[in-house]
Design an enzyme around this catalytic site. Structure first.
Site, PDB file in Angstrom:
ATOM      1  N   LYS A  25     -12.537  -2.348   7.704  1.00  0.00           N
ATOM      2  CA  LYS A  25     -12.160  -3.298   8.747  1.00  0.00           C
ATOM      3  C   LYS A  25     -13.325  -3.576   9.681  1.00  0.00           C
ATOM      4  O   LYS A  25     -14.308  -2.848   9.731  1.00  0.00           O
ATOM      5  CB  LYS A  25     -10.931  -2.785   9.497  1.00  0.00           C
ATOM      6  CG  LYS A  25      -9.688  -2.962   8.630  1.00  0.00           C
ATOM      7  CD  LYS A  25      -8.399  -2.814   9.361  1.00  0.00           C
ATOM      8  CE  LYS A  25      -7.249  -3.166   8.406  1.00  0.00           C
ATOM      9  NZ  LYS A  25      -5.964  -2.770   8.935  1.00  0.00           N
TER      10      LYS A  25
ATOM     11  N   ARG B 275      -4.269   3.723   3.899  1.00  0.00           N
ATOM     12  CA  ARG B 275      -4.281   2.525   3.040  1.00  0.00           C
ATOM     13  C   ARG B 275      -5.746   2.124   2.854  1.00  0.00           C
ATOM     14  O   ARG B 275      -6.419   1.781   3.831  1.00  0.00           O
ATOM     15  CB  ARG B 275      -3.479   1.415   3.721  1.00  0.00           C
ATOM     16  CG  ARG B 275      -3.419   0.109   2.935  1.00  0.00           C
ATOM     17  CD  ARG B 275      -2.647  -0.941   3.738  1.00  0.00           C
ATOM     18  NE  ARG B 275      -2.545  -2.189   3.000  1.00  0.00           N
ATOM     19  CZ  ARG B 275      -3.489  -3.127   3.005  1.00  0.00           C
ATOM     20  NH1 ARG B 275      -4.607  -2.963   3.673  1.00  0.00           N
ATOM     21  NH2 ARG B 275      -3.315  -4.241   2.310  1.00  0.00           N
TER      22      ARG B 275
HETATM   23  N1  HH2 Z   1      -4.075  -4.069   6.908  1.00  0.00           N
HETATM   24  C1  HH2 Z   1      -4.168  -5.188   6.155  1.00  0.00           C
HETATM   25  C2  HH2 Z   1      -3.089  -5.599   5.370  1.00  0.00           C
HETATM   26  N2  HH2 Z   1      -1.945  -4.886   5.327  1.00  0.00           N
HETATM   27  N3  HH2 Z   1      -0.684  -3.022   5.995  1.00  0.00           N
HETATM   28  C3  HH2 Z   1      -0.567  -1.912   6.737  1.00  0.00           C
HETATM   29  N4  HH2 Z   1       0.561  -1.184   6.690  1.00  0.00           N
HETATM   30  N5  HH2 Z   1      -1.592  -1.467   7.540  1.00  0.00           N
HETATM   31  C4  HH2 Z   1      -2.764  -2.142   7.641  1.00  0.00           C
HETATM   32  O1  HH2 Z   1      -3.643  -1.723   8.425  1.00  0.00           O
HETATM   33  C5  HH2 Z   1      -2.918  -3.338   6.879  1.00  0.00           C
HETATM   34  C6  HH2 Z   1      -1.842  -3.757   6.051  1.00  0.00           C
HETATM   35  C7  HH2 Z   1      -5.438  -5.969   6.157  1.00  0.00           C
HETATM   36  O2  HH2 Z   1      -6.313  -5.538   5.159  1.00  0.00           O
HETATM   37  P1  HH2 Z   1      -6.489  -6.216   3.712  1.00  0.00           P
HETATM   38  O3  HH2 Z   1      -5.185  -6.285   2.973  1.00  0.00           O
HETATM   39  O4  HH2 Z   1      -7.553  -5.522   2.996  1.00  0.00           O
HETATM   40  O5  HH2 Z   1      -7.033  -7.672   4.000  1.00  0.00           O
HETATM   41  P2  HH2 Z   1      -6.354  -9.102   4.025  1.00  0.00           P
HETATM   42  O6  HH2 Z   1      -5.321  -9.093   5.107  1.00  0.00           O
HETATM   43  O7  HH2 Z   1      -7.507 -10.040   4.315  1.00  0.00           O
HETATM   44  O8  HH2 Z   1      -5.726  -9.364   2.681  1.00  0.00           O
END
Ligand code: HH2
Length: 260
Positions: free
Chosen positions: A204, A243
Protein backbone atom coordinates in the site's frame (compact mmCIF):
# COMPACT_ATOMS: atom_id res chain seq x y z
CA UNK A 1 -1.41 -18.67 14.19
CA UNK A 2 -1.98 -15.91 11.66
CA UNK A 3 -3.91 -16.88 8.54
CA UNK A 4 -2.60 -15.68 5.17
CA UNK A 5 -5.18 -14.38 2.69
CA UNK A 6 -3.81 -14.20 -0.85
CA UNK A 7 -5.07 -11.37 -3.07
CA UNK A 8 -6.45 -12.36 -6.47
CA UNK A 9 -7.69 -9.30 -8.33
CA UNK A 10 -9.44 -10.03 -11.61
CA UNK A 11 -9.46 -6.40 -12.61
CA UNK A 12 -7.70 -4.34 -15.25
CA UNK A 13 -6.85 -1.53 -12.82
CA UNK A 14 -5.90 -2.78 -9.33
CA UNK A 15 -2.94 -0.80 -8.10
CA UNK A 16 -0.55 -3.77 -7.94
CA UNK A 17 -1.87 -6.90 -9.66
CA UNK A 18 -4.35 -5.25 -12.05
CA UNK A 19 -4.48 -6.75 -15.53
CA UNK A 20 -2.51 -9.89 -14.68
CA UNK A 21 -5.26 -12.43 -14.15
CA UNK A 22 -8.13 -11.35 -16.37
CA UNK A 23 -8.58 -14.77 -17.94
CA UNK A 24 -10.43 -16.99 -15.44
CA UNK A 25 -8.25 -20.05 -16.06
CA UNK A 26 -5.07 -18.04 -15.43
CA UNK A 27 -6.66 -16.46 -12.36
CA UNK A 28 -7.63 -19.85 -10.91
CA UNK A 29 -4.10 -21.09 -11.64
CA UNK A 30 -2.65 -18.19 -9.68
CA UNK A 31 -5.07 -18.92 -6.83
CA UNK A 32 -3.88 -22.53 -6.64
CA UNK A 33 -0.28 -21.38 -6.79
CA UNK A 34 -0.87 -19.09 -3.81
CA UNK A 35 -2.35 -22.00 -1.86
CA UNK A 36 0.79 -24.03 -2.64
CA UNK A 37 2.80 -21.05 -1.37
CA UNK A 38 0.96 -21.10 1.97
CA UNK A 39 -2.28 -19.14 1.55
CA UNK A 40 -5.19 -20.25 3.74
CA UNK A 41 -7.77 -18.14 1.92
CA UNK A 42 -7.91 -16.75 -1.63
CA UNK A 43 -9.62 -13.37 -1.88
CA UNK A 44 -11.19 -12.84 -5.30
CA UNK A 45 -12.00 -9.24 -6.26
CA UNK A 46 -13.48 -7.79 -9.45
CA UNK A 47 -13.44 -4.09 -8.62
CA UNK A 48 -10.45 -1.98 -7.67
CA UNK A 49 -11.02 0.09 -4.53
CA UNK A 50 -7.76 2.03 -4.75
CA UNK A 51 -8.18 5.78 -4.12
CA UNK A 52 -9.76 7.37 -7.18
CA UNK A 53 -10.81 4.05 -8.77
CA UNK A 54 -13.93 4.24 -10.94
CA UNK A 55 -16.85 1.91 -10.17
CA UNK A 56 -17.62 -1.09 -12.40
CA UNK A 57 -21.12 -2.23 -13.34
CA UNK A 58 -22.73 -5.16 -11.59
CA UNK A 59 -22.79 -7.23 -14.80
CA UNK A 60 -19.12 -6.59 -15.42
CA UNK A 61 -18.12 -7.49 -11.88
CA UNK A 62 -20.26 -10.65 -11.91
CA UNK A 63 -18.62 -11.68 -15.19
CA UNK A 64 -15.16 -11.21 -13.73
CA UNK A 65 -15.68 -12.83 -10.34
CA UNK A 66 -18.10 -15.75 -10.63
CA UNK A 67 -16.24 -17.88 -13.22
CA UNK A 68 -13.02 -17.51 -11.20
CA UNK A 69 -14.68 -18.50 -7.92
CA UNK A 70 -16.30 -21.51 -9.59
CA UNK A 71 -13.11 -22.69 -11.23
CA UNK A 72 -11.06 -22.09 -8.10
CA UNK A 73 -13.56 -23.98 -5.93
CA UNK A 74 -13.37 -26.88 -8.37
CA UNK A 75 -9.58 -26.96 -8.46
CA UNK A 76 -9.01 -26.36 -4.74
CA UNK A 77 -11.60 -28.93 -3.70
CA UNK A 78 -11.51 -27.79 -0.06
CA UNK A 79 -7.72 -27.29 0.24
CA UNK A 80 -8.26 -23.61 1.08
CA UNK A 81 -11.17 -21.22 1.48
CA UNK A 82 -12.30 -18.61 -1.01
CA UNK A 83 -13.48 -15.13 -0.11
CA UNK A 84 -15.13 -12.57 -2.33
CA UNK A 85 -14.08 -8.94 -2.10
CA UNK A 86 -17.05 -6.88 -3.26
CA UNK A 87 -19.31 -3.98 -2.36
CA UNK A 88 -22.26 -5.31 -4.37
CA UNK A 89 -24.90 -7.57 -2.89
CA UNK A 90 -25.67 -9.54 -6.10
CA UNK A 91 -21.94 -10.22 -6.61
CA UNK A 92 -21.60 -11.35 -3.01
CA UNK A 93 -24.60 -13.66 -3.29
CA UNK A 94 -23.47 -15.15 -6.60
CA UNK A 95 -19.91 -15.73 -5.37
CA UNK A 96 -21.11 -17.38 -2.15
CA UNK A 97 -23.36 -19.58 -4.26
CA UNK A 98 -20.39 -20.43 -6.53
CA UNK A 99 -18.16 -21.66 -3.70
CA UNK A 100 -16.83 -18.70 -1.69
CA UNK A 101 -17.33 -19.09 2.07
CA UNK A 102 -16.24 -15.64 3.26
CA UNK A 103 -17.63 -12.24 2.29
CA UNK A 104 -14.84 -9.65 2.41
CA UNK A 105 -16.95 -6.54 2.74
CA UNK A 106 -15.09 -3.23 2.44
CA UNK A 107 -18.46 -1.48 2.84
CA UNK A 108 -19.06 -3.29 6.18
CA UNK A 109 -22.77 -3.30 5.41
CA UNK A 110 -23.65 -6.69 3.94
CA UNK A 111 -23.73 -8.90 7.01
CA UNK A 112 -27.33 -10.02 6.26
CA UNK A 113 -25.96 -11.64 3.07
CA UNK A 114 -23.31 -13.46 5.09
CA UNK A 115 -25.91 -14.52 7.66
CA UNK A 116 -28.23 -15.86 4.96
CA UNK A 117 -25.41 -17.83 3.27
CA UNK A 118 -23.91 -18.98 6.61
CA UNK A 119 -20.62 -17.46 5.46
CA UNK A 120 -17.83 -15.68 7.28
CA UNK A 121 -17.88 -11.87 7.13
CA UNK A 122 -14.99 -9.40 7.12
CA UNK A 123 -16.11 -5.92 8.15
CA UNK A 124 -13.64 -3.31 6.93
CA UNK A 125 -13.67 0.33 7.94
CA UNK A 126 -13.84 2.96 5.22
CA UNK A 127 -15.65 6.21 4.50
CA UNK A 128 -17.35 7.29 1.29
CA UNK A 129 -16.45 5.75 -2.03
CA UNK A 130 -13.01 4.98 -3.48
CA UNK A 131 -13.48 8.00 -5.77
CA UNK A 132 -13.88 10.49 -2.89
CA UNK A 133 -12.69 8.70 0.24
CA UNK A 134 -9.44 10.60 0.66
CA UNK A 135 -11.37 13.86 1.18
CA UNK A 136 -13.01 12.17 4.21
CA UNK A 137 -9.74 11.35 5.97
CA UNK A 138 -10.45 13.50 9.02
CA UNK A 139 -10.57 12.09 12.53
CA UNK A 140 -10.07 13.48 16.02
CA UNK A 141 -8.91 10.05 17.26
CA UNK A 142 -8.60 7.62 14.37
CA UNK A 143 -7.86 4.57 16.55
CA UNK A 144 -10.86 5.09 18.84
CA UNK A 145 -13.23 5.99 15.99
CA UNK A 146 -12.30 3.02 13.80
CA UNK A 147 -12.48 0.66 16.77
CA UNK A 148 -15.92 1.90 17.88
CA UNK A 149 -17.27 1.62 14.34
CA UNK A 150 -16.00 -1.93 13.86
CA UNK A 151 -17.13 -3.21 17.24
CA UNK A 152 -20.63 -1.83 16.64
CA UNK A 153 -20.86 -3.54 13.24
CA UNK A 154 -19.41 -6.80 14.55
CA UNK A 155 -21.87 -6.95 17.45
CA UNK A 156 -24.78 -6.19 15.14
CA UNK A 157 -23.70 -8.89 12.68
CA UNK A 158 -23.23 -11.47 15.42
CA UNK A 159 -26.63 -10.72 16.89
CA UNK A 160 -28.14 -11.02 13.40
CA UNK A 161 -26.74 -14.52 13.04
CA UNK A 162 -23.28 -14.25 11.44
CA UNK A 163 -21.22 -16.97 13.10
CA UNK A 164 -17.79 -15.87 11.86
CA UNK A 165 -17.00 -12.15 12.04
CA UNK A 166 -13.66 -10.45 11.34
CA UNK A 167 -12.83 -6.77 11.76
CA UNK A 168 -10.36 -4.85 9.59
CA UNK A 169 -9.18 -1.26 10.14
CA UNK A 170 -9.08 -0.58 6.39
CA UNK A 171 -5.55 0.67 5.97
CA UNK A 172 -5.45 3.32 3.22
CA UNK A 173 -9.23 3.68 2.98
CA UNK A 174 -10.05 7.30 3.84
CA UNK A 175 -6.83 7.45 5.82
CA UNK A 176 -3.61 9.40 5.48
CA UNK A 177 -0.20 7.92 6.19
CA UNK A 178 -0.38 9.38 9.71
CA UNK A 179 -3.73 7.65 10.30
CA UNK A 180 -2.43 4.37 8.90
CA UNK A 181 0.61 4.45 11.16
CA UNK A 182 -1.49 5.27 14.22
CA UNK A 183 -3.76 2.30 13.45
CA UNK A 184 -0.76 0.05 12.95
CA UNK A 185 0.86 1.20 16.18
CA UNK A 186 -2.36 0.44 18.07
CA UNK A 187 -3.40 -2.77 16.34
CA UNK A 188 -3.28 -4.47 19.73
CA UNK A 189 -6.13 -2.16 20.81
CA UNK A 190 -8.31 -3.64 18.11
CA UNK A 191 -7.08 -7.16 18.91
CA UNK A 192 -8.05 -6.47 22.54
CA UNK A 193 -11.72 -6.16 21.56
CA UNK A 194 -11.73 -9.93 21.17
CA UNK A 195 -12.93 -9.85 17.54
CA UNK A 196 -10.49 -11.56 15.18
CA UNK A 197 -8.60 -8.84 13.32
CA UNK A 198 -7.76 -8.94 9.62
CA UNK A 199 -5.49 -6.37 8.05
CA UNK A 200 -4.36 -5.46 4.53
CA UNK A 201 -1.02 -3.70 4.36
CA UNK A 202 0.47 -5.27 1.29
CA UNK A 203 2.24 -2.85 -1.08
CA UNK A 204 0.00 0.00 0.00
CA UNK A 205 0.94 3.62 -0.53
CA UNK A 206 2.05 4.26 3.06
CA UNK A 207 4.73 1.55 2.62
CA UNK A 208 6.03 3.48 -0.37
CA UNK A 209 5.90 6.74 1.57
CA UNK A 210 8.09 5.28 4.31
CA UNK A 211 10.55 3.91 1.73
CA UNK A 212 10.51 7.19 -0.22
CA UNK A 213 8.58 10.34 0.66
CA UNK A 214 5.01 11.60 0.66
CA UNK A 215 5.64 13.49 -2.58
CA UNK A 216 7.48 10.59 -4.16
CA UNK A 217 6.49 7.22 -2.67
CA UNK A 218 8.47 4.18 -3.78
CA UNK A 219 6.46 2.46 -6.55
CA UNK A 220 4.31 -0.58 -5.68
CA UNK A 221 6.82 -3.01 -7.21
CA UNK A 222 9.44 -1.76 -4.74
CA UNK A 223 7.36 -2.23 -1.61
CA UNK A 224 8.03 -5.91 -0.84
CA UNK A 225 10.39 -5.47 2.12
CA UNK A 226 8.19 -2.84 3.75
CA UNK A 227 5.12 -5.00 3.21
CA UNK A 228 6.70 -8.04 4.84
CA UNK A 229 7.94 -5.94 7.77
CA UNK A 230 4.46 -4.49 8.24
CA UNK A 231 2.89 -7.97 8.07
CA UNK A 232 5.35 -9.26 10.69
CA UNK A 233 4.54 -6.28 12.90
CA UNK A 234 0.84 -7.05 12.58
CA UNK A 235 1.39 -10.72 13.42
CA UNK A 236 3.32 -9.79 16.54
CA UNK A 237 0.47 -7.50 17.55
CA UNK A 238 -1.84 -10.51 17.42
CA UNK A 239 -3.84 -10.11 14.22
CA UNK A 240 -5.62 -13.25 13.05
CA UNK A 241 -5.25 -12.69 9.30
CA UNK A 242 -3.05 -10.72 6.90
CA UNK A 243 -4.23 -9.97 3.34
CA UNK A 244 -1.23 -10.02 1.01
CA UNK A 245 -0.08 -10.15 -2.60
CA UNK A 246 3.23 -11.88 -1.77
CA UNK A 247 2.05 -15.11 -0.23
CA UNK A 248 5.30 -17.08 -0.19
CA UNK A 249 7.38 -14.31 1.36
CA UNK A 250 4.69 -13.57 3.95
CA UNK A 251 4.08 -17.23 4.82
CA UNK A 252 7.86 -17.72 5.25
CA UNK A 253 8.07 -14.64 7.48
CA UNK A 254 5.11 -15.92 9.49
CA UNK A 255 6.89 -19.21 10.12
CA UNK A 256 9.98 -17.35 11.26
CA UNK A 257 8.13 -15.26 13.82
CA UNK A 258 6.45 -18.40 15.07
CA UNK A 259 3.06 -17.09 14.13
CA UNK A 260 2.42 -19.88 11.69
N1 HH2 B 1 -7.48 -3.59 0.67
C1 HH2 B 1 -7.80 -3.60 -0.64
C2 HH2 B 1 -8.88 -4.36 -1.10
N2 HH2 B 1 -9.61 -5.11 -0.25
N3 HH2 B 1 -10.04 -5.90 1.91
C3 HH2 B 1 -9.76 -5.90 3.22
N4 HH2 B 1 -10.47 -6.65 4.07
N5 HH2 B 1 -8.71 -5.16 3.73
C4 HH2 B 1 -7.94 -4.38 2.94
O1 HH2 B 1 -7.04 -3.69 3.46
C5 HH2 B 1 -8.23 -4.34 1.55
C6 HH2 B 1 -9.30 -5.13 1.05
C7 HH2 B 1 -6.97 -2.81 -1.60
O2 HH2 B 1 -5.91 -3.57 -2.11
P1 HH2 B 1 -5.90 -4.33 -3.52
O3 HH2 B 1 -7.05 -5.30 -3.63
O4 HH2 B 1 -4.59 -4.93 -3.72
O5 HH2 B 1 -6.04 -3.20 -4.61
P2 HH2 B 1 -7.25 -2.67 -5.48
O6 HH2 B 1 -8.27 -2.12 -4.55
O7 HH2 B 1 -6.62 -1.60 -6.36
O8 HH2 B 1 -7.81 -3.81 -6.29
Amino acid sequence: MTLVMGVLNVTPDSFYDGGRWEDHEAAAGRGCEMVDEGADIIDVGGESTRPGALPVTEAEELGRVVPVVKELARRLDGRARISVDTRKRPVAEAALEAGATILNDVSASMWPVAAEAEAGWVAMHMRGEPSDMMSLAQYSDVVAEVKAYLVERAEQAASDGVGEVWVDPGIGFAKTTVHNLALLAHLDDLVGTGWPVAVGLSRKRFVGVLAGSDEKPAPAKERLEGSISAAVWAMLKGVAMVRVHDVKATADAAKLVGAK
